[in-house]
Design an enzyme around this catalytic site. Structure first.
Site, PDB file in Angstrom:
ATOM      1  N   SER A  98     114.010 -13.059  65.805  1.00 17.48           N
ATOM      2  CA  SER A  98     114.129 -14.165  66.699  1.00 17.48           C
ATOM      3  C   SER A  98     112.773 -14.947  66.834  1.00 17.48           C
ATOM      4  CB  SER A  98     114.807 -14.172  68.196  1.00 17.48           C
ATOM      5  OG  SER A  98     115.398 -15.073  68.577  1.00 17.48           O
ATOM      6  N   HIS A 110     123.998 -13.919  66.638  1.00 16.49           N
ATOM      7  CA  HIS A 110     122.370 -13.614  66.784  1.00 16.49           C
ATOM      8  C   HIS A 110     121.832 -12.486  67.320  1.00 16.49           C
ATOM      9  CE1 HIS A 110     118.318 -14.934  66.828  1.00 16.49           C
ATOM     10  NE2 HIS A 110     118.267 -14.912  68.140  1.00 16.49           N
ATOM     11  N   ASP A 111     122.569 -11.899  68.371  1.00 22.31           N
ATOM     12  CA  ASP A 111     122.417 -10.694  68.963  1.00 22.31           C
ATOM     13  C   ASP A 111     122.618  -9.657  68.322  1.00 22.31           C
ATOM     14  OD1 ASP A 111     121.782 -10.948  71.756  1.00 22.31           O
ATOM     15  OD2 ASP A 111     123.702 -10.342  72.644  1.00 22.31           O
ATOM     16  N   ASP A 171     125.497 -15.477  62.801  1.00 18.01           N
ATOM     17  CA  ASP A 171     124.202 -16.188  63.553  1.00 18.01           C
ATOM     18  C   ASP A 171     124.391 -17.582  63.406  1.00 18.01           C
ATOM     19  OD1 ASP A 171     121.818 -16.669  64.732  1.00 18.01           O
ATOM     20  OD2 ASP A 171     120.709 -15.088  63.917  1.00 18.01           O
TER      21      ASP A 171
END
Lengths: 400, 400
Positions: free
Chosen positions: A169, A368-369, A335
Site C-alpha cells: 500500500s 486490499h487488506d 483489491d
C-alpha cells in the site's frame, strides 16, 4: 538507544499528555539544524527525528539490511507488541523467526514515516519556532520526502545499500520510490498492493476522509492540541470510509452478509442492527485512540500527490531505466483500492525499463487488506523472492 | 389540486421557514386518521400525505398509468423544472414528449416517497402529537411501506392496475416490491440498477453516511429544526461518500484523472488541487441545500432493511411465483453499487418463479449513475419494452 519523545500523546488525548510510559522503546534518529530534510514543497525541515525499530543484527559487511515501509496508518512496530494498542506487530505474517523476513538472517529496519505520529516528526510534534504543536503549519510532505528521510536514517545506521526494501500500500509506494530515487542503494524491492500514482477514485476517498475530519468542530483548524479537544467523530468517520475500501465486496459478504448483531429481527431503529455496522463503528472508534487526526490529513495528502511518471515526463518506464534492482510486484485480485491493473502497469514499465521483475497476481477475495493477512501464497512468494535475491547477492547459500 | 405544505423548508433552513413560494405546485393526497399507513415497524402512521406530480392524461379505461419510483435523493419532479434547484427533471432522458415514457400516450405518476422531504410526510413534517417536527420520533419506514403508501395514492387516483412500474436504484427496489406486494396491480415492471436486498458493502456505505450526519453536532440528535441549526457538514460528507459509489473508477478516471483544478503544479496544501476534489466538495455542498438530513437517515435505513427473499423463507423465486407481470431488468456493467450480478440473481429468481422476463446488461463505464444519464442503449431498451408490453396489454397498436 533513546526513548521516543511523547509527541504522540499530545495528539491522542489532550487530557492525557505526558504519559511517556505508554510509549515504545523505539530508537530515535535526531537530525539537527545542520541536517535539514529537504522537502518537495521547498521547505527545509529542521530539526526533525525518525523513530524506528530494528530486528536482528547487521552483518559485518552490512549487506543484510531490509527496510520495511509501513502503510498509511501503520508504524514502526512491525513485529513487536504495539505500545499503545497492546496488539501484536502489524506484519507478523511476514516478519519474525522462521518467516520470510527472518531476524536470524536479516537486519530488519522499520521507521515511522515523517508526518506520522508514532515518534517521527509530524504535525503533532513541537514547532521549534513557536514551542507549540505544528498543526497545519507543518509543511506538506510527499512520498519522496518520506523516502528521503529514510535514506538519512539508513546513512546514520552506516548502511550504504539495502538488501531489500519491502512494503504494501503506501509502503509499496515508498518501496517503488526508493528504487527510483536511490537505484544503487536498493538491491531488491518487494512492492505489494500499490501503484506509482494515486487514481481519481483513491483521491476521492482520501478527500472524503479529510473533509470528515475537517468537518468536526473539535478539529479546530488543526489546533485541537492546544484547545484540549480531539476530532474523534470526524476521524472515526474517515476511518470507516477507509475500512470499506480495504475489504472487497465479497469479503464483506462472507464476513458479515446481512447478518444481524445479537438478534434475529430488526429493531426498526438506527442502532447497529447489522454486524457490518458494529464492525465499522468499532474500526472507527478504536482507530481514533491510536492515531493523530492531522497526521491522517498529511499522509493521505502525500499519497494523493504521488505520481512517479509525472516526474519523468509522464513516461513511467523512464523512471526505471537501466535499474539494477531486482523487483517483485504482488497484487491481489479482489483489491479494488489498488487494482491489479495498476500493478500490471508497474510491471510493464519495469519491463520496458529493462528491469528484472517477477509479478504475482494472487487470487483471493480478501481485498486490499490481504497484504496484512495470512495469505499463504503471498508468504511463499515473499520467501521465494528473498531467497533468490539473497542467492543472487551472495547473501544466502543456494537452497538455504 | 392543493399546494404542497411547506414541510420541506423546515428541514432545509430553519431560518427560512414558510417560503411557500419556493415550493412546487405538486398535488398532494392527504390521508386522515381513518386511513392510517400500516408500517412494517408496527406503527400506524396517521395522518400522512403524499406529494406527487403527474404528466399526461389517464385514458378512459384507466389502463395507461405508469408509476415512476424515485431513488434515494430523488423526488416527484421527474420531468419538470425542480422548484428548489431550478434544474430540469431528473429523468428527462426517459420521460417526456417523444421519450419512452411519453405523456402523449401514458399517464405518468411520480410520488415523493414516504419519509422523504419534498412534500410527503417524513421526519421534517409536523408530528401531530407535539405540534413540532417529528425528527427521530418519526417511525422507521421500509421499502414495502413506501410501496404501500403509493398503492393508497393509486387507489385515490381511482386506478386499479398500473400499466407499468419503473424505477432505478431505490426506485428499482420499489418496482420489484410492487410486483411482489401487488402482483395483480402491475402489468409490467422495469427494474433498473437495483437488487432485491442490500449487500453488506451497501449497508456499510449507508452506515458511513449516517454516522457522518450524526457526528455533526448541529444534527442535535435530529432536533435541528427547532434549534435553528442544520448538519450541513455531516450531510455533505455523507453525500460525498455516496457520490463516489455512484461513479465507476473508470468514469472518475475519464472525467478527472489526476488533473489539477485551474493550475498545473500542486499547491502543497489541503486546497482542492485535484478536479475530483472540487467536484466532490460541490456535490456535498449543493446537496445539503435541497435535502433534509433526517430524511437521508430514514431512506438509507429503508434500503438497508430491504430483503425480499427474507420475507419468503429465504427463497427469492417464491416471491415471484406464478406472477403475471412482464419484467424487464436492466443493469450496467460498471455499476459496483448494484453490480450486474445482483440483477442476474433477480432474473434467475424470476425465471425460477415462471415470470416473463427480459434482461439487458448494458456495457458502459459510467457506473451506477448510468441510469440517470443519456445512455442510448438503455433508452432504446426502455422504449422497446414499453412498446411490447403495450402491445401485449392492448394499449398500443403493434408497430406504433
Amino acid at each position: 538507544m533513546v526513548k521516543v519523545q511523547s509527541v504522540h500523546s499530545q495528539a491522542i488525548h489532550a487530557e492525557e499528555r505526558a504519559h511517556e510510559a505508554d510509549h515504545p522503546s523505539s530508537q530515535v534518529a535526531r537530525f539537527g539544524a545542520e541536517q535539514p530534510l529537504r522537502l518537495d514543497c521547498g521547505v527545509d525541515l529542521a530539526p526533525f527525528q525518525i523513530a524506528y525499530q530494528t530486528y536482528g543484527e547487521l552483518n559485518a559487511d552490512k549487506s543484510n539490511a531490509i527496510l520495511v515501509c509501513h502503510a498509511l496508518t501503520g508504524d514502526q512496530h512491525v513485529a513487536n507488541i504495539h505500545p499503545v494498542t497492546g496488539k501484536p506487530g502489524w506484519w507478523q505474517t511476514l516478519v519474525g523467526p522462521g518467516k520470510p523476513l527472518d531476524p536470524e538472517r536479516f537486519f530488519i529496519i522499520c521507521s515511522n514515516v515523517i508526518g506520522s505520529c508514532m515518534g517521527s516528526t509530524g504535525p503533532s510534534s513541537t514547532n521549534p519556532a513557536t514551542g507549540k504543536p505544528w498543526g497545519l503549519d507543518f509543511p506538506i510532505i510527499t512520498i519522496p520526502d518520506m523516502v528521503r528521510a529514510q535514506a538519512m536514517l539508513i546513512d546514520r545506521l552506516g548502511i550504504d545499500r539495502l538488501f531489500c526494501v519491502v512494503g504494501g500500500s503506501m509502503g509499496g509506494m515508498q518501496t517503488l520510490q526508493w528504487t527510483v530515487a536511490y537505484p544503487k542503494r536498493v538491491a531488491s524491492a518487494l512492492a505489494i498492493a500499490c501503484s506509482t500514482r494515486h487514481s481519481a477514485q483513491n483521491i476521492a476517498f482520501h478527500e472524503l476522509g479529510r473533509q470528515a475530519v475537517m468537518a468536526d468542530p473539535d478539529w479546530r483548524h488543526g489546533r485541537y492540541y492546544e484547545e484540549g479537544t480531539y476530532p474523534h467523530r470526524g476521524l472515526g468517520v474517515a476511518r470507516m470510509a477507509a475500512h470499506i475500501t480495504y475489504l472487497s465486496d465479497a469479503a464483506l459478504h462472507r464476513k458479515f452478509g446481512r447478518r444481524m448483531q445479537d438478534r434475529e429481527l430488526p429493531t426498526f431503529s438506527f442502532d447497529a442492527d447489522f454486524q457490518v455496522e458494529s464492525y465499522l463503528r468499532y474500526q472507527g472508534s478504536s482507530f481514533v485512540e491510536r492515531f493523530d487526526a492531522n497526521s491522517y490529513l498529511y499522509l493521505t495528502r502525500a499519497m494523493d500527490y504521488f505520481d512517479i511518471a509525472a516526474d519523468h515526463n509522464g513516461v513511467l518506464a523512464e523512471a526505471f531505466r537501466d535499474t539494477a534492482t531486482r523487483f517483485c510486484v504482488v497484487s491481489f485480485t479482489s483489491d479494488w483500492l489498488f487494482p491489479t491493473s495498476e500493478s500490471r502497469n508497474v510491471v510493464h514499465a519495469l519491463n520496458a525499463g529493462g528491469a528484472r521483475v517477477s509479478f504475482a497476481e494472487i487470487e483471493t477475495d480478501r481485498g486490499h487488506d490481504a497484504f496484512l493477512l495470512d495469505v499463504p501464497e503471498f508468504v511463499d512468494i515473499a520467501r521465494a523472492f528473498l531467497q533468490s535475491a539473497g542467492v543472487a547477492h551472495g547473501l544466502v547459500a543456494k537452497g538455504k
